[in-house]
Scaffold this motif. Structure first.
Motif, PDB file in Angstrom:
ATOM      1  N   ALA A   1       1.327  -1.083  -0.027  1.00 18.95           N
ATOM      2  CA  ALA A   1      -0.026  -0.129  -0.167  1.00 18.95           C
ATOM      3  C   ALA A   1       1.434   1.037  -0.059  1.00 18.95           C
ATOM      4  O   ALA A   1       0.458   1.998  -1.007  1.00 18.95           O
ATOM      5  CB  ALA A   1      -1.136  -0.414   1.702  1.00 18.95           C
ATOM      6  N   GLY A   2       1.814   1.808   1.124  1.00 19.90           N
ATOM      7  CA  GLY A   2       2.781   2.239   0.975  1.00 19.90           C
ATOM      8  C   GLY A   2       3.781   2.747  -0.312  1.00 19.90           C
ATOM      9  O   GLY A   2       3.454   3.734  -0.914  1.00 19.90           O
ATOM     10  N   ALA A   3       3.937   1.402  -0.610  1.00 19.80           N
ATOM     11  CA  ALA A   3       4.455   1.816  -3.117  1.00 19.80           C
ATOM     12  C   ALA A   3       3.783   2.438  -3.511  1.00 19.80           C
ATOM     13  O   ALA A   3       4.273   2.451  -3.945  1.00 19.80           O
ATOM     14  CB  ALA A   3       4.756   0.012  -2.506  1.00 19.80           C
ATOM     15  N   SER A   4       2.599   0.836  -3.223  1.00 22.12           N
ATOM     16  CA  SER A   4       1.767   1.941  -4.423  1.00 22.12           C
ATOM     17  C   SER A   4       1.636   3.611  -4.507  1.00 22.12           C
ATOM     18  O   SER A   4       1.449   3.865  -5.369  1.00 22.12           O
ATOM     19  CB  SER A   4       0.770   1.501  -4.740  1.00 22.12           C
ATOM     20  OG  SER A   4       0.519   0.355  -4.548  1.00 22.12           O
ATOM     21  N   PHE A   5       1.572   3.826  -3.077  1.00 22.18           N
ATOM     22  CA  PHE A   5       0.863   5.749  -2.888  1.00 22.18           C
ATOM     23  C   PHE A   5       2.563   6.811  -3.598  1.00 22.18           C
ATOM     24  O   PHE A   5       1.776   7.194  -4.623  1.00 22.18           O
ATOM     25  CB  PHE A   5       0.674   5.812  -1.339  1.00 22.18           C
ATOM     26  CG  PHE A   5       0.780   6.880  -1.005  1.00 22.18           C
ATOM     27  CD1 PHE A   5      -0.822   7.649  -0.965  1.00 22.18           C
ATOM     28  CD2 PHE A   5       1.218   7.544  -0.684  1.00 22.18           C
ATOM     29  CE1 PHE A   5      -0.547   9.165  -0.793  1.00 22.18           C
ATOM     30  CE2 PHE A   5       1.318   9.317  -0.866  1.00 22.18           C
ATOM     31  CZ  PHE A   5      -0.606   9.220  -0.949  1.00 22.18           C
ATOM     32  N   SER A   6       3.455   5.815  -2.822  1.00 18.11           N
ATOM     33  CA  SER A   6       4.962   6.687  -3.218  1.00 18.11           C
ATOM     34  C   SER A   6       5.020   6.624  -5.158  1.00 18.11           C
ATOM     35  O   SER A   6       4.896   7.655  -5.927  1.00 18.11           O
ATOM     36  CB  SER A   6       5.508   5.786  -2.876  1.00 18.11           C
ATOM     37  OG  SER A   6       6.955   6.493  -2.942  1.00 18.11           O
ATOM     38  N   ASN A   7       4.634   5.152  -5.537  1.00 16.07           N
ATOM     39  CA  ASN A   7       4.406   5.654  -7.019  1.00 16.07           C
ATOM     40  C   ASN A   7       3.097   5.602  -7.589  1.00 16.07           C
ATOM     41  O   ASN A   7       4.003   7.083  -9.038  1.00 16.07           O
ATOM     42  CB  ASN A   7       4.601   4.059  -7.548  1.00 16.07           C
ATOM     43  CG  ASN A   7       5.206   3.187  -7.104  1.00 16.07           C
ATOM     44  OD1 ASN A   7       6.747   3.533  -7.248  1.00 16.07           O
ATOM     45  ND2 ASN A   7       4.770   1.717  -7.647  1.00 16.07           N
ATOM     46  N   ALA A   8       2.004   6.758  -6.744  1.00 10.89           N
ATOM     47  CA  ALA A   8       1.565   7.085  -7.616  1.00 10.89           C
ATOM     48  C   ALA A   8       1.177   8.841  -7.256  1.00 10.89           C
ATOM     49  O   ALA A   8       1.217   9.493  -8.610  1.00 10.89           O
ATOM     50  CB  ALA A   8      -0.032   6.274  -7.261  1.00 10.89           C
ATOM     51  N   ALA A   9       1.437   8.654  -6.227  1.00  5.06           N
ATOM     52  CA  ALA A   9       1.988  10.446  -6.044  1.00  5.06           C
ATOM     53  C   ALA A   9       3.435  10.920  -6.570  1.00  5.06           C
ATOM     54  O   ALA A   9       3.598  11.965  -6.888  1.00  5.06           O
ATOM     55  CB  ALA A   9       2.052  10.459  -4.878  1.00  5.06           C
ATOM     56  N   ALA A  10       4.046  10.117  -7.313  1.00  2.00           N
ATOM     57  CA  ALA A  10       5.131   9.863  -8.562  1.00  2.00           C
ATOM     58  C   ALA A  10       6.118  11.203  -7.281  1.00  2.00           C
ATOM     59  O   ALA A  10       6.732  11.679  -6.881  1.00  2.00           O
ATOM     60  CB  ALA A  10       5.140  11.318  -8.938  1.00  2.00           C
ATOM     61  N   LEU A  11       6.825  10.086  -6.186  1.00  2.00           N
ATOM     62  CA  LEU A  11       7.067  10.007  -5.030  1.00  2.00           C
ATOM     63  C   LEU A  11       8.827   9.473  -4.764  1.00  2.00           C
ATOM     64  O   LEU A  11       9.970   9.764  -5.833  1.00  2.00           O
ATOM     65  CB  LEU A  11       6.770  10.062  -3.446  1.00  2.00           C
ATOM     66  CG  LEU A  11       5.686  11.081  -2.613  1.00  2.00           C
ATOM     67  CD1 LEU A  11       5.188  10.335  -2.504  1.00  2.00           C
ATOM     68  CD2 LEU A  11       6.231  12.286  -3.272  1.00  2.00           C
ATOM     69  N   LEU A  12       8.494   8.327  -4.549  1.00  4.19           N
ATOM     70  CA  LEU A  12      10.055   7.043  -5.075  1.00  4.19           C
ATOM     71  C   LEU A  12       9.139   6.168  -5.961  1.00  4.19           C
ATOM     72  O   LEU A  12       8.125   6.071  -5.925  1.00  4.19           O
ATOM     73  CB  LEU A  12      10.229   6.605  -3.589  1.00  4.19           C
ATOM     74  CG  LEU A  12      11.103   7.653  -2.751  1.00  4.19           C
ATOM     75  CD1 LEU A  12      11.367   6.785  -1.646  1.00  4.19           C
ATOM     76  CD2 LEU A  12      12.201   8.717  -3.413  1.00  4.19           C
ATOM     77  N   THR A  13       9.844   5.714  -6.726  1.00  6.98           N
ATOM     78  CA  THR A  13       9.588   4.684  -7.997  1.00  6.98           C
ATOM     79  C   THR A  13      10.468   3.377  -7.199  1.00  6.98           C
ATOM     80  O   THR A  13      11.729   3.805  -7.174  1.00  6.98           O
ATOM     81  CB  THR A  13      10.145   4.972  -9.476  1.00  6.98           C
ATOM     82  OG1 THR A  13       9.823   6.344  -9.618  1.00  6.98           O
ATOM     83  CG2 THR A  13      10.068   3.998 -10.274  1.00  6.98           C
ATOM     84  N   VAL A  14       9.445   2.177  -7.057  1.00  2.00           N
ATOM     85  CA  VAL A  14      10.197   1.205  -6.515  1.00  2.00           C
ATOM     86  C   VAL A  14       8.699   0.110  -7.410  1.00  2.00           C
ATOM     87  O   VAL A  14       7.439   0.284  -7.561  1.00  2.00           O
ATOM     88  CB  VAL A  14       9.955   0.595  -5.494  1.00  2.00           C
ATOM     89  CG1 VAL A  14      10.688   1.830  -4.681  1.00  2.00           C
ATOM     90  CG2 VAL A  14       8.149   1.690  -5.085  1.00  2.00           C
TER      91      VAL A  14
END
Length: 807
Positions: free
Chosen positions: A675-688
């Protein structure tokens, strides 16, 4: 640390989850025999106002507000019933403990207590004591309604109490001269009233027996330890046909299972026969997992459940799942009442049959309860149980371990965290284990230990319980393809943040004095130096947040530790934190440079586990959902903790604007799992790319800490529940922690496949980075909030929050 006696627990209001420093209640030195009172021990229970909204009412069972009047009436009518308020639920309701037995003079009660202690302290002598064998009142413990919307155990308990209180037959009189029955009438009144499985704090109480984070489970634990029941019944619903233990493998490796199954199976068969006698079509057969299910379907492996915990206390335990679900809008009122009536009858049969089993096998069950303790004190190895020992016993059931001679929990320089060590010691003692302190410094296993270090002599009555908490656990991946529920390993010895050393063949040759609580001492260096605090435990984070709240200047260093300028005023406030939380300051390095911190407000998208972990760390936490971003992600929120999925593509315009505003002003993000990784990707924060193991995968993992603001000084293992690993890392992503080449130390995790251990080996488990827009982001593939269990990971989450506020 304050130590509360069992008597005091009757009057103390327990109102919420234990914080990081509000450690579980531990039993004091044994109550002096001269203080033991006779029976009855009656009290007038306070009355609760009528509540027409009580969810019990439509089911046809007794509403909560009518329980106290009924118990008061039974106490007035009978000298066999003793009821007390034994604690308070998370939601503030009274918890009722009831003892039913024939009256006892003070002298008789003291003799019963002496015999009860003898069974544990000198079991070999107890096994031969003719007076004890003839006169000891064998105990039965009934725990009812632990899941709030599984009501009928309470009503069955009250029915049995009323019959034993008022039935004047010679048979009942004789029965009560030979037994004590102890009832936890409704162990989850919050859920009973609300019609919910969980308590008011949001926790499933039947997953909390080794953590004891909730007041309700604190009471259950204390009642089991104090009662020392021959049989423990945990009354549930709804599985059709009626389900009752014993369970499938895997079995907890620390149990003297031969002494359990020889009684557990025959009594289950007797309960099944009693259910047939009820005459209902729905009770003509039972489901006994040991007999009827494949391995892993309904196991007794983790000691988180009431029965699993009770077995480690040398009790013969049962989960009883009544068959007919009375919930649901499709049922008529009459059908609900019919179902709850049958369920109540089922639980009554379980209570009466178990009481009869104790009477019919009195000498043997007493001998075998003492035998568990005798083997522990003697340090005998676990028995190899031959195939066919009872019908259905085979190689798939043989689970065992090797006990070390002792454990040492150091104090001083050899201890990673003094607060963590004290917390762990309190858990061991509060759970029925025994711990000693060294009177002098000593050397063992090639290491030197200072005086005051804790020693756990594994030649003790409840060694199985102690070892279950301290040992790493077992890798059961190749033995079973399923589990009823995780975790598949837990190991407070490895995951609670304390240094614990194993001595396989040695008991330290130093004078030991038994201790009854964990004691932690912090340090404050003399002089005028600035003060550095390494954040190794939740207690350290609490101290930091307390200092910030008092206006103290606190600076975060690059390694994640903090520095407080050593002014006289700051030193005084730091000294208060040392005294209150046993944290250890040291002189700050010369020429230090740090980032100033401010009071941190964390918005969290998650569950009560995130809420309470943040509270244990001293952060102000605010619940946030995708639908409430605009109202809760206000200007003063510094970090967003994301533990649940958020569909950013479908946010309303108002909520999207709130999120964009938060990120634009440099708000930090800490994400858990996919969930945290998906949020990061979708919000263009960190790409993983985040990959999750199967939902069943859980336990203790081997990891490699790479250092940095999150994992410098971190423990060398981690806790996982559906572990996640990160690959295809963006250019601005740094790896703070990785899974080792052999990721699983203990638990269950498929070896091969895209979601297996091999795929996770050497991959990142914690990453951090700064987004293009300047947001500090940390992503966890481990689980630092799981049911408030992994205390040793809480500081990693706290450090991540502080680092994420860097902008």
């Amino acid at each position: 640390m304050t130590v509360l006696s069992a008597a005091l627990l009757a009057t103390v209001a327990l109102t919420g989850p234990a914080s990081a420093t509000a450690l579980p209640t531990v039993p004091p030195r044994a109550v002096d025999i001269s203080d033991i009172r006779g029976y009855p021990r009656q009290s007038t229970l306070p009355l609760w106002p009528d509540n027409p909204a009580d969810a019990s009412i439509p089911i046809g069972v007794l509403p909560y507000d009518e329980i106290a009047p009924k118990l008061n009436a039974l106490q007035r009518a009978s000298d066999r019933v003793s009821a007390r308020v034994a604690g308070r639920s998370a939601g503030g309701y009274d918890l009722y403990a009831v003892t039913v037995t024939a009256p006892e003079s003070r002298t008789e009660a003291r003799q019963q207590e002496t015999w009860k202690r003898l069974i544990e302290d000198e079991p070999a002598r107890a096994q031969r004591d003719r007076k004890l064998l003839a006169g000891y009142k064998t105990p039965l413990f009934v725990n009812a309604n632990i899941h709030g919307n599984e009501w009928e155990g309470t009503d069955a308990a009250l029915r049995v109490i009323e019959d034993l209180a008022t039935n004047r037959s010679p048979e009942v009189a004789a029965l009560l001269r030979r037994n004590r029955l102890v009832f936890n009438i409704t162990s989850n009144p919050d859920g009973r009233v609300a019609g919910t499985r969980a308590n008011a704090a949001g926790y499933d109480l039947n997953r909390d027996l080794t953590i004891v984070a909730q007041p309700e489970t604190n009471l259950i634990r204390d009642l089991i330890i104090d009662t020392k029941p021959i049989i423990t019944l945990d009354l549930h619903g709804y599985v059709n046909p009626t389900l009752l233990h014993p369970s499938t493998p895997p079995h907890n490796v620390n149990n003297e299972y031969d002494l359990y199954i020889k009684h557990g199976l025959p009594n289950a068969l007797a309960i099944e026969e009693g259910l047939r006698g009820l005459g209902y079509a729905e009770t003509q057969r039972a489901r006994i997992p040991f007999r009827d299910d494949e391995p892993g379907v309904w196991d007794d492996f983790p000691p988180i459940y009431v029965p699993s915990f009770a077995m480690l206390q040398s009790s013969i335990p049962y989960t009883i799942e009544a068959p007919l679900n009375p919930r649901g809008s499709t049922l008529t009122p009459a059908e609900r009442v019919r179902r709850s009536g049958i369920n109540t009858d089922v639980h009554e049969v379980a209570i009466r049959t178990s009481l009869r089993y104790i009477q019919d096998h009195r000498a043997e069950v007493l001998h075998d309860q003492a035998e568990v303790y005798r083997r522990g004190l003697a340090g005998e190895p676990l028995r190899d149980i031959p195939d066919g020992y009872v019908p259905g016993w085979g190689p798939e059931d043989n689970y065992n371990t090797t006990f070390p001679r002792s454990y040492v929990i150091p104090t001083g320089t050899g201890q990673r965290s003094e607060p963590a060590a004290a917390r762990l010691v309190d858990l061991l003692i509060g759970s029925g284990g025994r711990v000693w302190r060294a009177k002098k410094a000593f050397t063992a296993g090639g290491k030197s230990y200072r005086a005051g270090s804790y020693v756990v002599d594994m030649h003790q009555p409840k060694r199985g319980l102690v070892n279950s908490l301290l040992e790493p656990g077992a890798d059961i991946t190749d033995r079973v393809g399923d589990l009823y529920a995780g975790p598949a390993a837990w190991s407070q010895g490895l995951t609670w943040g304390a240094t614990v050393d194993v001595l396989w063949n040695t008991l330290p040759g130093v004078h030991l004095e038994r201790t009854y609580d964990g004691r932690a001492e912090g340090t404050l260096p003399a002089g005028r130096s600035d003060l550095r605090l390494d954040l190794r435990d939740a207690a350290d984070l609490l101290a930091v947040n307390s200092l910030l709240a008092k206006g103290v200047a606190v600076y975060r260093l690059e390694d994640g530790s903090v520095v407080v300028p050593g002014t006289p005023a700051n030193r005084k406030l730091a000294g208060a934190e040392v005294k209150a939380r046993a944290v250890s300051f040291e002189p700050a390095p010369r020429g230090w440079r740090g980032t100033p911190l401010d009071r941190v407000v964390v918005g969290y998208i998650g569950t009560v586990e995130e809420r309470d972990t943040l509270a244990d760390l001293g952060f102000e936490a605010r619940a946030v959902t995708a639908a409430t971003l605009a109202g809760t992600l206000t200007e003063d929120v510094d970090v967003l903790l994301v533990a649940d999925n958020v569909d950013l593509a479908n946010l309303t315009a108002e909520n999207r604007a709130a999120l964009e505003g938060f990120l634009a002003r440099g708000g930090g993000v800490v994400g858990l799992g996919t969930a945290g990784a998906s949020f990061s990707n979708a919000a263009a924060l960190l790409t993983v790319t985040a990959t999750a193991a199967a939902s069943l995968a859980s336990g203790v993992a081997n990891i490699v800490n790479n250092g940095g603001p999150v994992t410098t000084s971190a423990i060398p293992h981690t806790f996982i529940s559906q572990p996640v690993w990160f690959t295809h890392l963006g250019a601005n992503v740094e790896v703070e922690q990785s899974y080792a080449a052999d990721p699983l130390l203990s638990g269950w995790w498929a070896t091969d496949g895209a979601n297996g251990q091999a795929a996770a080996a050497n991959q990142a488990s914690i990453v951090r980075g700064v987004s293009v827009a300047g947001n500090g982001v940390v992503l966890f593939g481990t689980d630092p909030t799981f049911r408030l269990h992994p205390k040793g990971l809480q500081s990693q989450l706290g450090r991540a929050v502080l680092w994420a506020t860097r902008r």
